[in-house]
Motif scaffolding. Sequence first.
Motif, PDB file in Angstrom:
ATOM      1  N   GLU A 186       0.524  -1.179   0.209  1.00  0.00           N
ATOM      2  CA  GLU A 186      -0.064   0.012   0.160  1.00  0.00           C
ATOM      3  C   GLU A 186       0.849   1.096   0.290  1.00  0.00           C
ATOM      4  O   GLU A 186       1.670   0.855   1.330  1.00  0.00           O
ATOM      5  CB  GLU A 186      -1.484   0.305   0.997  1.00  0.00           C
ATOM      6  CG  GLU A 186      -1.989   1.388   1.113  1.00  0.00           C
ATOM      7  CD  GLU A 186      -2.725   1.227   3.006  1.00  0.00           C
ATOM      8  OE1 GLU A 186      -2.675   0.214   3.115  1.00  0.00           O
ATOM      9  OE2 GLU A 186      -2.982   2.585   2.973  1.00  0.00           O
ATOM     10  N   PHE A 187       0.722   1.920  -1.064  1.00  0.00           N
ATOM     11  CA  PHE A 187       1.402   2.924  -1.175  1.00  0.00           C
ATOM     12  C   PHE A 187       1.117   4.603  -0.446  1.00  0.00           C
ATOM     13  O   PHE A 187       0.078   4.903  -0.878  1.00  0.00           O
ATOM     14  CB  PHE A 187       2.528   3.522  -2.573  1.00  0.00           C
ATOM     15  CG  PHE A 187       3.090   2.287  -2.839  1.00  0.00           C
ATOM     16  CD1 PHE A 187       4.380   1.439  -2.343  1.00  0.00           C
ATOM     17  CD2 PHE A 187       2.343   0.723  -3.775  1.00  0.00           C
ATOM     18  CE1 PHE A 187       4.697   0.535  -3.407  1.00  0.00           C
ATOM     19  CE2 PHE A 187       2.922   0.610  -4.919  1.00  0.00           C
ATOM     20  CZ  PHE A 187       4.558   0.128  -4.115  1.00  0.00           C
ATOM     21  N   ASP A 188       1.805   4.926   0.381  1.00  0.00           N
ATOM     22  CA  ASP A 188       1.662   6.428   0.480  1.00  0.00           C
ATOM     23  C   ASP A 188       1.242   7.235  -0.480  1.00  0.00           C
ATOM     24  O   ASP A 188       0.756   7.682  -0.491  1.00  0.00           O
ATOM     25  CB  ASP A 188       2.152   6.698   1.658  1.00  0.00           C
ATOM     26  CG  ASP A 188       1.754   6.357   3.461  1.00  0.00           C
ATOM     27  OD1 ASP A 188       0.502   5.564   3.053  1.00  0.00           O
ATOM     28  OD2 ASP A 188       2.258   6.074   3.983  1.00  0.00           O
ATOM     29  N   ALA A 189       2.800   7.556  -1.047  1.00  0.00           N
ATOM     30  CA  ALA A 189       3.411   8.260  -1.631  1.00  0.00           C
ATOM     31  C   ALA A 189       4.338   7.495  -3.476  1.00  0.00           C
ATOM     32  O   ALA A 189       4.883   6.434  -2.695  1.00  0.00           O
ATOM     33  CB  ALA A 189       4.364   8.858  -1.595  1.00  0.00           C
ATOM     34  N   ILE A 190       3.993   7.870  -4.571  1.00  0.00           N
ATOM     35  CA  ILE A 190       4.687   7.444  -5.681  1.00  0.00           C
ATOM     36  C   ILE A 190       6.265   8.648  -6.230  1.00  0.00           C
ATOM     37  O   ILE A 190       5.538  10.049  -6.401  1.00  0.00           O
ATOM     38  CB  ILE A 190       4.392   6.641  -6.735  1.00  0.00           C
ATOM     39  CG1 ILE A 190       3.070   5.699  -5.561  1.00  0.00           C
ATOM     40  CG2 ILE A 190       4.613   6.802  -8.004  1.00  0.00           C
ATOM     41  CD1 ILE A 190       2.098   5.275  -6.611  1.00  0.00           C
ATOM     42  N   TYR A 191       6.654   8.273  -5.630  1.00  0.00           N
ATOM     43  CA  TYR A 191       8.055   9.323  -6.361  1.00  0.00           C
ATOM     44  C   TYR A 191       8.156   8.956  -8.243  1.00  0.00           C
ATOM     45  O   TYR A 191       9.375   8.006  -8.408  1.00  0.00           O
ATOM     46  CB  TYR A 191       9.208   9.392  -6.386  1.00  0.00           C
ATOM     47  CG  TYR A 191       8.650  10.775  -4.507  1.00  0.00           C
ATOM     48  CD1 TYR A 191       8.372   9.651  -3.471  1.00  0.00           C
ATOM     49  CD2 TYR A 191       9.076  11.992  -4.729  1.00  0.00           C
ATOM     50  CE1 TYR A 191       7.919  10.595  -2.416  1.00  0.00           C
ATOM     51  CE2 TYR A 191       8.998  12.745  -3.865  1.00  0.00           C
ATOM     52  CZ  TYR A 191       8.893  11.793  -2.526  1.00  0.00           C
ATOM     53  OH  TYR A 191       8.505  12.990  -1.206  1.00  0.00           O
ATOM     54  N   HIS A 192       7.629   9.185  -8.965  1.00  0.00           N
ATOM     55  CA  HIS A 192       7.863   8.562 -10.457  1.00  0.00           C
ATOM     56  C   HIS A 192       8.892   8.931 -11.751  1.00  0.00           C
ATOM     57  O   HIS A 192       8.751  10.359 -11.841  1.00  0.00           O
ATOM     58  CB  HIS A 192       6.409   8.792 -11.075  1.00  0.00           C
ATOM     59  CG  HIS A 192       6.539   7.864 -12.830  1.00  0.00           C
ATOM     60  ND1 HIS A 192       7.285   7.172 -12.869  1.00  0.00           N
ATOM     61  CD2 HIS A 192       5.496   8.745 -13.276  1.00  0.00           C
ATOM     62  CE1 HIS A 192       7.513   6.904 -14.245  1.00  0.00           C
ATOM     63  NE2 HIS A 192       6.529   7.399 -14.787  1.00  0.00           N
ATOM     64  N   LEU A 193       9.881   8.782 -10.494  1.00  0.00           N
ATOM     65  CA  LEU A 193      11.013   9.689 -11.962  1.00  0.00           C
ATOM     66  C   LEU A 193      11.644   9.004 -12.868  1.00  0.00           C
ATOM     67  O   LEU A 193      12.191   9.430 -13.581  1.00  0.00           O
ATOM     68  CB  LEU A 193      12.627   8.890 -10.991  1.00  0.00           C
ATOM     69  CG  LEU A 193      12.424   9.660  -8.991  1.00  0.00           C
ATOM     70  CD1 LEU A 193      13.323   9.774  -8.477  1.00  0.00           C
ATOM     71  CD2 LEU A 193      11.856  10.791  -8.851  1.00  0.00           C
ATOM     72  N   ALA A 194      11.056   7.994 -13.137  1.00  0.00           N
ATOM     73  CA  ALA A 194      11.790   7.200 -14.215  1.00  0.00           C
ATOM     74  C   ALA A 194      11.521   7.552 -15.505  1.00  0.00           C
ATOM     75  O   ALA A 194      10.472   7.443 -16.028  1.00  0.00           O
ATOM     76  CB  ALA A 194      11.127   5.190 -14.232  1.00  0.00           C
ATOM     77  N   ALA A 195      12.142   8.141 -16.729  1.00  0.00           N
ATOM     78  CA  ALA A 195      12.554   8.555 -18.252  1.00  0.00           C
ATOM     79  C   ALA A 195      13.377   8.637 -18.805  1.00  0.00           C
ATOM     80  O   ALA A 195      13.925   7.988 -18.655  1.00  0.00           O
ATOM     81  CB  ALA A 195      11.511  10.137 -17.688  1.00  0.00           C
ATOM     82  N   LEU A 196      13.170   8.505 -20.034  1.00  0.00           N
ATOM     83  CA  LEU A 196      14.141   8.748 -20.702  1.00  0.00           C
ATOM     84  C   LEU A 196      14.819   9.987 -21.337  1.00  0.00           C
ATOM     85  O   LEU A 196      13.197  10.801 -21.562  1.00  0.00           O
ATOM     86  CB  LEU A 196      13.940   7.695 -21.889  1.00  0.00           C
ATOM     87  CG  LEU A 196      14.765   6.371 -21.501  1.00  0.00           C
ATOM     88  CD1 LEU A 196      13.925   5.990 -23.334  1.00  0.00           C
ATOM     89  CD2 LEU A 196      15.350   6.132 -21.341  1.00  0.00           C
ATOM     90  N   LEU A 197      15.860  10.056 -21.361  1.00  0.00           N
ATOM     91  CA  LEU A 197      15.543  11.911 -20.868  1.00  0.00           C
ATOM     92  C   LEU A 197      15.333  12.918 -22.405  1.00  0.00           C
ATOM     93  O   LEU A 197      15.645  12.110 -23.855  1.00  0.00           O
ATOM     94  CB  LEU A 197      17.133  12.095 -20.230  1.00  0.00           C
ATOM     95  CG  LEU A 197      17.216  11.864 -19.166  1.00  0.00           C
ATOM     96  CD1 LEU A 197      18.080  12.520 -18.065  1.00  0.00           C
ATOM     97  CD2 LEU A 197      15.870  12.747 -18.291  1.00  0.00           C
TER      98      LEU A 197
END
Length: 336
Positions: A68-79
């Motif tokens: 159960e996630f309180d927060a998601i830091y979604h950093l994944a990306a191709l630049l």
Amino acid sequence: MRKKAILITGAAGEIGHALIEALSKNGKTPLLTLDLEPLPEDVRGLTTHWEADILDQKLLDRLVSEYEFDAIYHLAALLSTRGEFSPGITHQVNVNGTMGLLRLAAEQSEWRQKPVQFIFPSSIAVYGLPDLETKTQYARVREWEWNYPRTMYGANKLYCELLGIYFSEYYRQLAAEQPVMVDFRAVRFPGLISAFTIPSGGTSDYGPEMLHAAAKGEPYACFVRPDVRIPFMAMPDAIKALLNLAAAPAEAICQRVYNVTSFSLSAEEFKGWVLKFFPDAEITHAPDLKRQAIVDSWAADMDDSAARRDWGWQPDYDAQRAFEEYLVPNITKRYQ
Ligand code: AKB
């Protein structure tokens, strides 16, 4: 029972490294990190890490059943530079990856009857100024100005901001009862500079590359003209921005996407700072006209007054302090 956690995607990248350190110091909630790559050794003990692909639907299903996630830091990306070589996969990772995680966050917000916070680093790459004259005229762009990105990465970031707003404000708008919504919040970063990691695949990379090369005693040919100007930020301020935005009370947040910035430098001025601390550095300019055109389309500076007003954003590092107290001492130690 599902385990409570904070999820960080793209955790092995530049921001992830510093964010894991900060979140593990600050909070009590355990961290779960995802990346295709293993984590750097110094942060391995601070999190449960899965080497996995965010595009793998089975993985997302497993996450929902176990956590159960309180927060998601979604950093994944191709630049922005890398994305131009493979726009298809870039779109898949940047857009489909974000969509999958937003849906996961929406599902979990409903289950637990409490919003999952979704923190999203967006980028100066969402801006696209048509020419240098306009760039000079609109020196400090506001969030809604010049949203005409030229790169797949910039277009993906802009669209994902809109997806985040959709999941926070309009998701299931025709249902009889509105579900508990995701709490999406985004910051648009300028070029980031870390003392501990070297970026790869971006177009603002000439700044950090110049500095790391100087510290290693290697010559560096900068791929943009001396007068090319964009804003930059030291990594501790980037982490501060993400954490402060996450901590801001919901009533204070008047918009879901905020510019944040620290100092704006031309490539020549960046070089001046590097030479101040590494006077023997060999730095030349060998413009790559295509990459330079991308940087030319980005704003010379960003107006971050909304972030300052709503959640008290204030960078700790101007250029002098960034070089003197954070970058140079840590980079020097690193290559000794
Ligand atoms: C890139 O150059 O693509 C990134 C960014 C400015 O978001 N560093």
